[in-house]
Design a protein around this motif. Structure first.
Motif, PDB file in Angstrom:
ATOM      1  N   ALA A 162      77.656  16.363 -16.059  1.00 53.33           N
ATOM      2  CA  ALA A 162      77.408  17.531 -15.719  1.00 53.33           C
ATOM      3  C   ALA A 162      76.053  18.127 -16.345  1.00 53.33           C
ATOM      4  CB  ALA A 162      78.555  18.605 -16.152  1.00 53.33           C
ATOM      5  N   GLY A 163      75.188  18.544 -15.427  1.00 51.53           N
ATOM      6  CA  GLY A 163      73.867  19.255 -15.711  1.00 51.53           C
ATOM      7  C   GLY A 163      72.906  18.295 -16.185  1.00 51.53           C
ATOM      8  N   GLN A 164      73.129  16.923 -15.773  1.00 50.74           N
ATOM      9  CA  GLN A 164      72.061  15.944 -16.054  1.00 50.74           C
ATOM     10  C   GLN A 164      71.725  15.358 -14.994  1.00 50.74           C
ATOM     11  OE1 GLN A 164      74.255  13.210 -18.661  1.00 50.74           O
ATOM     12  NE2 GLN A 164      73.315  14.019 -20.565  1.00 50.74           N
ATOM     13  N   VAL A 165      70.329  14.920 -15.161  1.00 47.51           N
ATOM     14  CA  VAL A 165      69.742  14.129 -13.776  1.00 47.51           C
ATOM     15  C   VAL A 165      69.103  12.921 -14.219  1.00 47.51           C
ATOM     16  CG1 VAL A 165      67.724  14.174 -12.423  1.00 47.51           C
ATOM     17  CG2 VAL A 165      69.021  16.292 -12.928  1.00 47.51           C
ATOM     18  N   LEU A 166      69.575  11.817 -13.349  1.00 44.41           N
ATOM     19  CA  LEU A 166      69.137  10.377 -13.781  1.00 44.41           C
ATOM     20  C   LEU A 166      67.678  10.124 -13.198  1.00 44.41           C
ATOM     21  CD1 LEU A 166      69.718   7.564 -15.116  1.00 44.41           C
ATOM     22  CD2 LEU A 166      70.595   6.961 -13.069  1.00 44.41           C
ATOM     23  N   VAL A 167      66.602   9.914 -13.865  1.00 47.11           N
ATOM     24  CA  VAL A 167      65.553   9.760 -13.294  1.00 47.11           C
ATOM     25  C   VAL A 167      64.895   8.335 -13.639  1.00 47.11           C
ATOM     26  CG1 VAL A 167      62.834  10.226 -13.851  1.00 47.11           C
ATOM     27  CG2 VAL A 167      64.673  12.005 -14.221  1.00 47.11           C
ATOM     28  N   VAL A 207      63.659  11.298  -9.038  1.00 46.18           N
ATOM     29  CA  VAL A 207      65.219  11.612  -9.215  1.00 46.18           C
ATOM     30  C   VAL A 207      65.977  10.341  -8.544  1.00 46.18           C
ATOM     31  CG1 VAL A 207      67.076  13.175  -8.811  1.00 46.18           C
ATOM     32  CG2 VAL A 207      65.029  13.883  -9.530  1.00 46.18           C
ATOM     33  N   GLU A 208      66.916   9.661  -9.201  1.00 47.14           N
ATOM     34  CA  GLU A 208      67.734   8.649  -8.968  1.00 47.14           C
ATOM     35  C   GLU A 208      69.058   9.283  -8.578  1.00 47.14           C
ATOM     36  OE1 GLU A 208      68.630   4.421  -8.118  1.00 47.14           O
ATOM     37  OE2 GLU A 208      66.646   5.555  -8.242  1.00 47.14           O
ATOM     38  N   ALA A 209      69.600  10.066  -9.307  1.00 45.04           N
ATOM     39  CA  ALA A 209      70.842  10.804  -8.829  1.00 45.04           C
ATOM     40  C   ALA A 209      71.037  11.797  -9.749  1.00 45.04           C
ATOM     41  CB  ALA A 209      72.206   9.710  -9.492  1.00 45.04           C
ATOM     42  N   VAL A 210      71.863  12.928  -9.281  1.00 46.90           N
ATOM     43  CA  VAL A 210      72.212  14.075 -10.130  1.00 46.90           C
ATOM     44  C   VAL A 210      73.585  14.043 -10.324  1.00 46.90           C
ATOM     45  CG1 VAL A 210      70.366  15.253  -9.066  1.00 46.90           C
ATOM     46  CG2 VAL A 210      72.542  15.637  -8.214  1.00 46.90           C
ATOM     47  N   GLY A 211      73.928  14.616 -11.600  1.00 48.12           N
ATOM     48  CA  GLY A 211      75.231  15.059 -11.826  1.00 48.12           C
ATOM     49  C   GLY A 211      75.784  16.130 -11.358  1.00 48.12           C
ATOM     50  N   PRO A 212      77.095  16.434 -11.681  1.00 46.95           N
ATOM     51  CA  PRO A 212      77.783  17.663 -11.208  1.00 46.95           C
ATOM     52  C   PRO A 212      77.225  18.985 -11.751  1.00 46.95           C
ATOM     53  CG  PRO A 212      79.384  16.253 -12.065  1.00 46.95           C
ATOM     54  CD  PRO A 212      78.222  15.597 -12.541  1.00 46.95           C
ATOM     55  N   GLU A 213      77.145  20.185 -10.880  1.00 46.01           N
ATOM     56  CA  GLU A 213      76.651  21.374 -11.422  1.00 46.01           C
ATOM     57  C   GLU A 213      75.067  21.411 -11.556  1.00 46.01           C
ATOM     58  OE1 GLU A 213      78.462  22.623 -15.050  1.00 46.01           O
ATOM     59  OE2 GLU A 213      80.224  21.811 -14.623  1.00 46.01           O
ATOM     60  N   VAL A 256      66.405   7.210 -17.346  1.00 45.27           N
ATOM     61  CA  VAL A 256      66.452   8.102 -18.420  1.00 45.27           C
ATOM     62  C   VAL A 256      67.326   9.290 -17.769  1.00 45.27           C
ATOM     63  CG1 VAL A 256      64.530   9.495 -18.307  1.00 45.27           C
ATOM     64  CG2 VAL A 256      65.479   9.424 -20.428  1.00 45.27           C
ATOM     65  N   LEU A 257      68.093   9.801 -18.808  1.00 47.09           N
ATOM     66  CA  LEU A 257      68.951  11.035 -18.590  1.00 47.09           C
ATOM     67  C   LEU A 257      68.324  12.113 -19.026  1.00 47.09           C
ATOM     68  CD1 LEU A 257      72.769   9.941 -19.218  1.00 47.09           C
ATOM     69  CD2 LEU A 257      71.642  10.413 -16.909  1.00 47.09           C
ATOM     70  N   VAL A 258      68.177  13.060 -18.225  1.00 46.17           N
ATOM     71  CA  VAL A 258      67.269  14.280 -18.519  1.00 46.17           C
ATOM     72  C   VAL A 258      68.137  15.495 -18.101  1.00 46.17           C
ATOM     73  CG1 VAL A 258      65.177  15.804 -18.316  1.00 46.17           C
ATOM     74  CG2 VAL A 258      65.140  13.425 -18.170  1.00 46.17           C
ATOM     75  N   PRO A 259      68.102  16.674 -19.136  1.00 46.49           N
ATOM     76  CA  PRO A 259      69.076  17.871 -18.786  1.00 46.49           C
ATOM     77  C   PRO A 259      68.201  18.657 -17.486  1.00 46.49           C
ATOM     78  CG  PRO A 259      68.971  17.429 -21.255  1.00 46.49           C
ATOM     79  CD  PRO A 259      68.150  16.552 -20.689  1.00 46.49           C
ATOM     80  N   ALA A 260      68.971  18.943 -16.792  1.00 47.78           N
ATOM     81  CA  ALA A 260      68.148  19.658 -15.452  1.00 47.78           C
ATOM     82  C   ALA A 260      67.105  20.776 -15.981  1.00 47.78           C
ATOM     83  CB  ALA A 260      69.286  20.055 -14.400  1.00 47.78           C
ATOM     84  N   ASP A 261      67.719  21.244 -16.828  1.00 43.38           N
ATOM     85  CA  ASP A 261      66.931  22.325 -17.353  1.00 43.38           C
ATOM     86  C   ASP A 261      65.790  22.028 -18.133  1.00 43.38           C
ATOM     87  OD1 ASP A 261      68.005  21.782 -19.777  1.00 43.38           O
ATOM     88  OD2 ASP A 261      68.971  23.769 -20.296  1.00 43.38           O
ATOM     89  N   ARG A 262      65.283  20.972 -18.377  1.00 46.05           N
ATOM     90  CA  ARG A 262      64.390  20.300 -19.111  1.00 46.05           C
ATOM     91  C   ARG A 262      63.397  19.885 -18.148  1.00 46.05           C
ATOM     92  NH1 ARG A 262      62.740  23.087 -23.169  1.00 46.05           N
ATOM     93  NH2 ARG A 262      63.463  24.469 -21.712  1.00 46.05           N
TER      94      ARG A 262
END
Length: 322
Positions: free
Chosen positions: A27-32, A67-73, A96-102
């Motif tokens: 949740a809240g993460q983006v796979l880049v 962006v490869e995939a996005v998590g919930p929320e 890499v996993l990156v918090p969406a707000d970053r």
């Protein structure tokens, strides 16, 4: 996927190029999916243990890709979006996993690799010139390592502010690069005493601010180069940390200011991140800001890239390509 990790602190040989599981965004993460990772001196500090982290540790604090995939929320990002970030560990990798707000969107007109090249060093130059000591027309600043990644960007931004720029470098070739970026005066510290030259170039008045990423080798003389009420801005320590000193020296030399800032405090909130990243990436897209990217290494050759950086064999930005 492949990643570069350290299992113990040490030299370039401590970095291991190895297979690790591809992460899944929570949740809240983006796979880049990374197109490039930025190489910065802080990576060296983390590798050697000067800035220690829990081990094993995947190096790299800056990257760009899609962006490869996005998590919930997660809202505002979709697969395929070109994005960039800094301040999140793990960019020496395929993903890499990156918090969406970053994470920030990149201008469509800008080469995606520019994100990895501009985020940390570009926003560092931005806060130095516009916030830590907001340069004004008529100011004179001294920029150490003026042909480095931050240095070349800082020189350009200082000129945008209307300041006079004095730079220090080690070679004539680097001096030419800094002059091309807009530096008014250059000092070859390998041939000249920079303290004497700064005093000569300012008719003994000194400069309003010194932007110093070198530290141990330049600090003491730097204090002698500042005008009264001048600012010593230490934002790195490529030659090592400064030794302990008596703060009363700042009074004796003209009621000087000393600060040791970090980018991460200047982009701690979303609005600050978007403002600084938006300015830097927007200026690059419009051509107002020029970025030098002449050194790239395959991620598997990461040890060679660190040796080149530490040996001062690079200019501008260095990129690692997965």
């Amino acid at each position: 996927m492949k990643a570069v990790r350290i299992h113990e602190f040490g030299g370039p040989e401590a970095m291991q190029y190895e297979e690790v599981p591809t992460p899944t965004p929570a949740a809240g993460q983006v796979l880049v999916k990374l197109a490039a990772a930025g190489l910065n001196f802080i990576d060296v500090y983390q590798r050697t243990g000067l800035y220690p982290n829990a081990l094993p540790y995947t190096l790299g604090l800056e990257g760009s890709g899609t962006v490869e995939a996005v998590g919930p929320e997660v809202t505002g990002f979709s697969p395929g979006d070109p994005v960039a970030y800094t301040g999140v560990p793990g960019s020496y990798a395929d993903y890499v996993l990156v918090p969406a707000d970053r994470l920030v969107h990149m201008p469509e007109s800008l080469d995606i690799k520019y994100g990895a090249a501009a985020m940390l060093q570009g926003m560092t130059a931005h806060y130095l010139a516009y916030t830590t000591y907001p340069l004004q027309a008529g100011d004179t600043c001294l920029v150490h390592a003026a042909a480095g990644g931050v240095g070349l960007l800082l020189v350009q931004m200082a000129k945008q502010c209307g300041a006079r720029v004095i730079g220090t470098v080690s070679t004539e070739e680097k001096a030419a690069l800094a002059r091309e970026a807009g530096a008014d005066e250059m000092i070859l510290y390998t041939q000249q005493d920079f303290e004497a030259e700064v005093k000569r170039l300012t008719d003994g008045r000194g400069v309003q601010v010194i932007y110093d990423s070198v530290a141990k080798d330049t600090f003491d003389k730097g204090l002698n180069c500042l005008a009264p009420l001048g600012y010593m801005v230490l934002y790195g320590q490529s030659s090592g940390p400064i030794p302990p000193f008596n703060p009363a020296i700042l009074n004796e030399k003209g009621s000087l200011f000393l600060t040791r800032p970090s980018l991460f405090h200047y982009i701690a909130d979303r609005a600050s991140l978007e403002k600084r990243a938006g300015d830097v990436l927007g200026w690059l897209a419009s051509g107002q800001l020029k970025l030098r990217m002449e050194h790239t290494f395959d991620l598997k050759d990461v040890a060679e890239s660190h040796r080149s950086l530490e040996g001062r064999k690079t200019t501008g930005k260095v990129l690692l390509i997965p």
